[in-house]
Design an enzyme around this catalytic site. Structure first.
Site, PDB file in Angstrom:
ATOM      1  NE  ARG A  21       1.946   7.567  -2.063  1.00  0.00           N
ATOM      2  CZ  ARG A  21       2.281   6.599  -2.902  1.00  0.00           C
ATOM      3  NH1 ARG A  21       2.404   5.372  -2.443  1.00  0.00           N
ATOM      4  NH2 ARG A  21       2.507   6.834  -4.179  1.00  0.00           N
ATOM      5  CG  ASP A  78      12.038  12.939 -11.990  1.00  0.00           C
ATOM      6  OD1 ASP A  78      12.500  11.834 -11.636  1.00  0.00           O
ATOM      7  OD2 ASP A  78      11.535  13.127 -13.114  1.00  0.00           O
ATOM      8  CG  ASN A 105      11.011   3.670   0.206  1.00  0.00           C
ATOM      9  OD1 ASN A 105      10.786   2.467   0.351  1.00  0.00           O
ATOM     10  ND2 ASN A 105      10.040   4.555  -0.021  1.00  0.00           N
ATOM     11  CE1 TYR A 178       9.514  -2.400  -8.222  1.00  0.00           C
ATOM     12  CE2 TYR A 178       8.984  -4.708  -7.807  1.00  0.00           C
ATOM     13  CZ  TYR A 178       9.275  -3.437  -7.336  1.00  0.00           C
ATOM     14  OH  TYR A 178       9.332  -3.201  -5.981  1.00  0.00           O
ATOM     15  CE  LYS A 182      12.539  -1.991  -6.277  1.00  0.00           C
ATOM     16  NZ  LYS A 182      13.071  -0.829  -5.520  1.00  0.00           N
ATOM     17  CB  THR A 213       2.174   0.246   1.425  1.00  0.00           C
ATOM     18  OG1 THR A 213       1.975  -0.346   0.133  1.00  0.00           O
ATOM     19  CG2 THR A 213       3.529  -0.175   1.971  1.00  0.00           C
TER      20      THR A 213
END
Length: 273
Positions: A21, A78, A105, A178, A182, A213
């Site tokens: 997705r 995973d 991704n 996060y 990144k 999204t």
């Protein structure tokens, strides 16, 4: 009549992680439209249904194949687990041939038990969630890239695209781990690009800003004005506006572009990386 100009990736195999997705599916669709066979990875079979963007990963793979006339395979695993990575990469190559293009991704600001970490700041976030976010974003990037890069090095060809975030380039209280993960992805991309130069393998990073999204729109309040699709760059990107950049890094135009990080945010961050 379809030509190699229309489908420059015909005969190539692309592995797209987190492809059920959102941006992952958009990357898969874009590469399939260019003629590549697609190995679509997801962590859960029903992942596409979680934010209303489909039903199952199997169905997504079938839809991509039917729409674009390319072979596809659906793979579950995973990607924080080396054994799952080895199986996913091995199955992709067994079913579709050597992986020519990797788009890693999979990731997200997701707590160990699901949802966003709470608290999610630099001091209060739990150790369990620190490790979960770093594993999901930075460690998985390193391990997946290692597995695929070793095979590409043996063939002396390939394209690797990592997916970062504009969160990497600015200090922030919320989502601090996060952002840190990144930032690590960004620099690992550059390091890997340096190592793979002699092997004719390019390595680049797409760093999206806010993108519409299902997960993004379903997990926060959004100013309706930012859902405009033209007339201003002060808005939330469509998935296609981000996904189309994969064509540059994976296709003929990107043959001599490596070690780059491209922010796709409408100029919201107009300062040096």
């Amino acid at each position: 009549m379809t030509t190699t100009i229309d489908r420059p990736l015909a005969g190539k195999t692309a592995l797209v992680t987190g492809a059920g997705r959102g941006l992952g599916r958009a990357f898969a669709e874009r590469l399939a439209a260019l003629g590549a066979g697609i190995a679509l990875h997801g962590m859960r079979e029903n992942g596409p249904a979680e934010y209303g963007e489909g039903t199952t990963l199997t169905a997504v793979a079938e839809e991509v194949a039917g729409t674009h006339g390319v072979p596809t395979v659906r793979l579950l695993g995973d990607l924080t687990r080396p054994e799952d990575i080895a199986r996913v990469v091995g199955e992709a190559e067994a079913r579709l041939g050597a992986v020519d293009i990797l788009v890693h991704n999979a990731g997200g600001d997701i707590a160990a038990r699901g949802g966003k970490p709470d608290p999610n700041d630099a001091v209060g976030i739990s150790e369990e969630d620190v490790r979960a976010v770093i594993d999901r974003n930075l460690i998985s990037t390193i391990l997946v890239c290692q597995a695929v890069a070793a095979r590409m090095m043996a063939r002396r060809s390939g394209r690797i695209v990592t997916i970062g975030s504009v969160a990497a380039f600015k200090g922030r209280t919320n989502g601090a781990i996060y952002a840190t993960a990144k930032a690590g992805v960004t620099h690992y991309t550059r390091c890997l690009a340096d190592q793979l130069r002699p092997y004719d393998i390019t390595v680049n990073c797409i760093a999206p800003g806010d993108t519409r999204t299902g997960r993004f729109l379903g997990t926060r309040a959004v100013d309706p004005a930012r859902l405009a699709e033209d007339g201003t760059l002060d808005r939330i990107a469509t998935v296609d506006e981000v996904a189309r950049l994969v064509e540059v890094f994976a296709g003929p135009l990107g043959a001599f572009v490596s070690g780059q990080v491209l922010r796709v945010d409408g100029g919201a961050q107009a300062w040096p990386a």
